[in-house]
Scaffold this active site. Structure first.
Site, PDB file in Angstrom:
ATOM      1  CE  LYS A  28       7.586  10.854  10.620  1.00  0.00           C
ATOM      2  NZ  LYS A  28       6.813  11.875   9.795  1.00  0.00           N
ATOM      3  CB  SER A  29      10.260  17.163  10.669  1.00  0.00           C
ATOM      4  OG  SER A  29       9.115  17.113  11.263  1.00  0.00           O
ATOM      5  CD  GLN A 176       2.903  16.787   6.277  1.00  0.00           C
ATOM      6  OE1 GLN A 176       1.605  16.915   5.519  1.00  0.00           O
ATOM      7  NE2 GLN A 176       3.149  15.882   7.103  1.00  0.00           N
ATOM      8  CG  ASP A 322       3.053  14.057  14.640  1.00  0.00           C
ATOM      9  OD1 ASP A 322       2.066  14.238  13.910  1.00  0.00           O
ATOM     10  OD2 ASP A 322       4.323  14.492  13.831  1.00  0.00           O
ATOM     11  CE  LYS A 349      -1.530  15.333  11.666  1.00  0.00           C
ATOM     12  NZ  LYS A 349      -0.401  16.269  11.175  1.00  0.00           N
ATOM     13  NE  ARG A 397       4.017  10.569  14.604  1.00  0.00           N
ATOM     14  CZ  ARG A 397       5.478  10.553  14.809  1.00  0.00           C
ATOM     15  NH1 ARG A 397       6.193   9.896  15.485  1.00  0.00           N
ATOM     16  NH2 ARG A 397       6.332  11.103  13.910  1.00  0.00           N
TER      17      ARG A 397
HETATM   18  C1  S3P Z   1       5.235  17.499   9.918  1.00  0.00           C
HETATM   19  C2  S3P Z   1       4.416  18.061   9.930  1.00  0.00           C
HETATM   20  C3  S3P Z   1       2.868  17.720  10.492  1.00  0.00           C
HETATM   21  C4  S3P Z   1       3.300  16.337  11.244  1.00  0.00           C
HETATM   22  C5  S3P Z   1       4.376  15.235  10.572  1.00  0.00           C
HETATM   23  C6  S3P Z   1       5.508  15.991  10.023  1.00  0.00           C
HETATM   24  C7  S3P Z   1       6.426  17.982   9.024  1.00  0.00           C
HETATM   25  O1  S3P Z   1       2.029  17.292   9.699  1.00  0.00           O
HETATM   26  O2  S3P Z   1       1.945  15.763  11.665  1.00  0.00           O
HETATM   27  O3  S3P Z   1       4.402  14.264  11.171  1.00  0.00           O
HETATM   28  O4  S3P Z   1       7.462  17.575   8.854  1.00  0.00           O
HETATM   29  O5  S3P Z   1       6.412  19.370   8.285  1.00  0.00           O
HETATM   30  P1  S3P Z   1       1.037  18.804   9.225  1.00  0.00           P
HETATM   31  O6  S3P Z   1       1.729  19.791   8.534  1.00  0.00           O
HETATM   32  O7  S3P Z   1      -0.016  18.038   8.413  1.00  0.00           O
HETATM   33  O8  S3P Z   1       0.277  19.115  10.659  1.00  0.00           O
END
Ligand code: S3P
Length: 444
Positions: A28-29, A176, A322, A349, A397
């Site tokens: 996903k990221s 993020q 996650d 989250k 999740r």
């Molecule tokens: C992600 C960062 C994480 C994660 C999310 C995806 C990303 O969040 O929980 O599912 O793709 O940068 P945070 O940056 O809020 O920890």
């Protein structure tokens, strides 16, 4: 794509053993970033293995709304005709990021250094999540945000027409927020510097380097040289370790299971769960370890067996953030106590994941304890009663974790809404059924 449709209640029926090979969708990221960085490159970026979950599809629409051409050629095969750094144009309508914190926060960073306004919204989950953690650093570039109370969505961000580069120390462990600042820095002149308090997933840094940006990492300090020309890329998205966690953990807790999950990305900033499971005594092996697209990859093999509770150290939290919901399911079935510390980010989250897991596990007969920053699960050595309805709170999740729990409890577990799984793992239910899981659909 907000979750505004009818909820679909379903039950996981216990007693199955899982066997076979699980084909996991794209990360996903990396999928979000492929679309966004591709849209900021000059020319055509080609992507294979893109996750076609609701979150990523919302980001694809947002890139179109900002002026990039995004084309789907077939399952997972996409191309993006980028407009170059600084080349986005004002969207005609509100951008709806659905359920996706990653989507909205990365996009806010992107438009923060473009001289136009963008209004963002999302589903009820996203509208309740904190955005100040992103709009605060973006204000340093010259962007101005007007949101609801607490800085929540819907929110309008007036981007800076003449941005300045920024030095920002991120106060929370968040990829993020780090990424939003780096993305804003792309269209600011000079060096933008981000300092982390803990290392978080580094896909933005790795991928931007691949696109030709100058990004240097020195310990926890990342320096980006602004206004590069990004060169289009050919990207094969690795399979998502956070999605792989569900069939892997289900196999570990369902008697008689033996599951192979091939080609999983095991970037060290993402692989904390697998270290933890091994410490718990899981029968989990890495086969065929290799490198693909600059990332470590392996085939995971998970077999049912006894596990014991452990203390998960707080410094591991960022690399498995996650995965705590599904870890708490494994912990409930293990022998002994599992203590998870340094996990307060779970409270912001898609839902408050400590509260969601605690209430659902308690309803299924498991003893838990929580503080603001920790979560303790008292393992029942394979004998969890189940027999309850659990709330998923618009959180994919949480839903998948309770589906896995209900495969190994003594009585079925009813999940109030299965539709939320679409967010990150659209084929989760048929995939698990193919391997031997049994689910029951309800009419309401
Ligand atoms: C992600 C960062 C994480 C994660 C999310 C995806 C990303 O969040 O929980 O599912 O793709 O940068 P945070 O940056 O809020 O920890």
């Amino acid at each position: 794509m907000s979750h505004t449709g009818e909820p679909r209640p379903m039950s996981a029926v216990p007693g199955a053993s899982l066997n076979g090979t699980a084909s996991i969708p794209g990360d996903k990221s990396v999928s979000h970033r492929s679309l966004i960085f591709g849209a900021m490159a000059v020319g055509e970026t080609k992507v294979s293995g893109l996750l076609e979950g609701a979150d990523v599809l919302d980001t694809a629409k947002a890139m179109q709304a900002l002026g990039a051409e995004v084309i789907r050629h077939g399952q997972g095969d996409w191309s993006i005709h980028g407009v170059g750094v600084g080349g986005f144009s004002e969207p005609e309508d509100v951008i709806d990021c659905g359920n996706s914190g990653t989507g909205v926060r990365l996009l806010m960073g992107t438009v923060a250094t473009h001289g136009f306004s963008t209004t963002f919204t999302g589903d009820a989950s996203l509208r309740s999540r904190p955005m100040g953690r992103v709009t605060d650093p973006l204000a340093l570039f010259g962007a101005v945000a007007h949101g609801r109370s607490g800085g929540r969505l819907p929110l309008t961000l007036a981007g800076a027409a003449t941005p300045v580069p920024v030095y920002y120390k991120v106060p929370v462990p968040s990829a993020q927020v780090k990424s939003a600042v780096l993305l804003a820095g792309l269209n600011a002149p000079g060096d933008t510097v981000v300092e982390e308090i803990e290392a978080t997933r580094d896909h933005t840094e790795r991928m931007l380097r691949g696109f030709g940006a100058q990004v240097e990492t020195d310990g926890l300090v990342i320096t980006l040289k602004g206004q590069p020309e990004l060169k289009p890329q050919v990207i094969a998205v690795p399979r998502d370790p956070s999605s792989a966690a569900f069939p892997v953990c289900a196999a570990l807790i369902c008697e008689g299971s033996d599951v192979l999950v091939p080609g999983i990305g095991l970037n060290p900033t993402r692989a904390g769960l697998y270290t933890t499971l091994r410490e718990m005594g899981a029968d989990l092996t890495f086969e065929n370890e290799r490198e693909e697209g600059g990332e470590p990859v392996a085939d995971l093999r998970a077999r049912f067996g006894p596990m014991k509770g452990i203390e998960v150290p707080p410094e591991r939290a960022a690399s498995m953030i996650d995965e705590y919901p599904i870890l708490s399911v494994v912990a409930a079935l293990a022998e002994g106590v599992t203590v998870m510390r340094g996990v307060k980010e779970l409270r912001v989250k898609e839902s408050d994941r400590i509260d969601a897991m605690a209430r659902g596990l308690e309803a299924c007969g498991v003893k838990v304890e929580e503080t603001e920053d920790s979560f303790t699960v008292y393992g029942m050595g394979g004998k969890v009663p189940g027999g309850a309805t659990v709330g998923t709170r618009l959180d994919h999740r949480i839903a998948m974790s309770f589906f896995c729990l209900g495969m190994a409890t003594q009585n079925p577990v009813r999940i109030d809404d299965a539709t939320v799984v679409e967010t990150s793992f659209p084929n989760f239910l048929p995939l698990m059924e193919e391997m031997g899981a049994s689910f029951q659909r309800h009419n309401g």
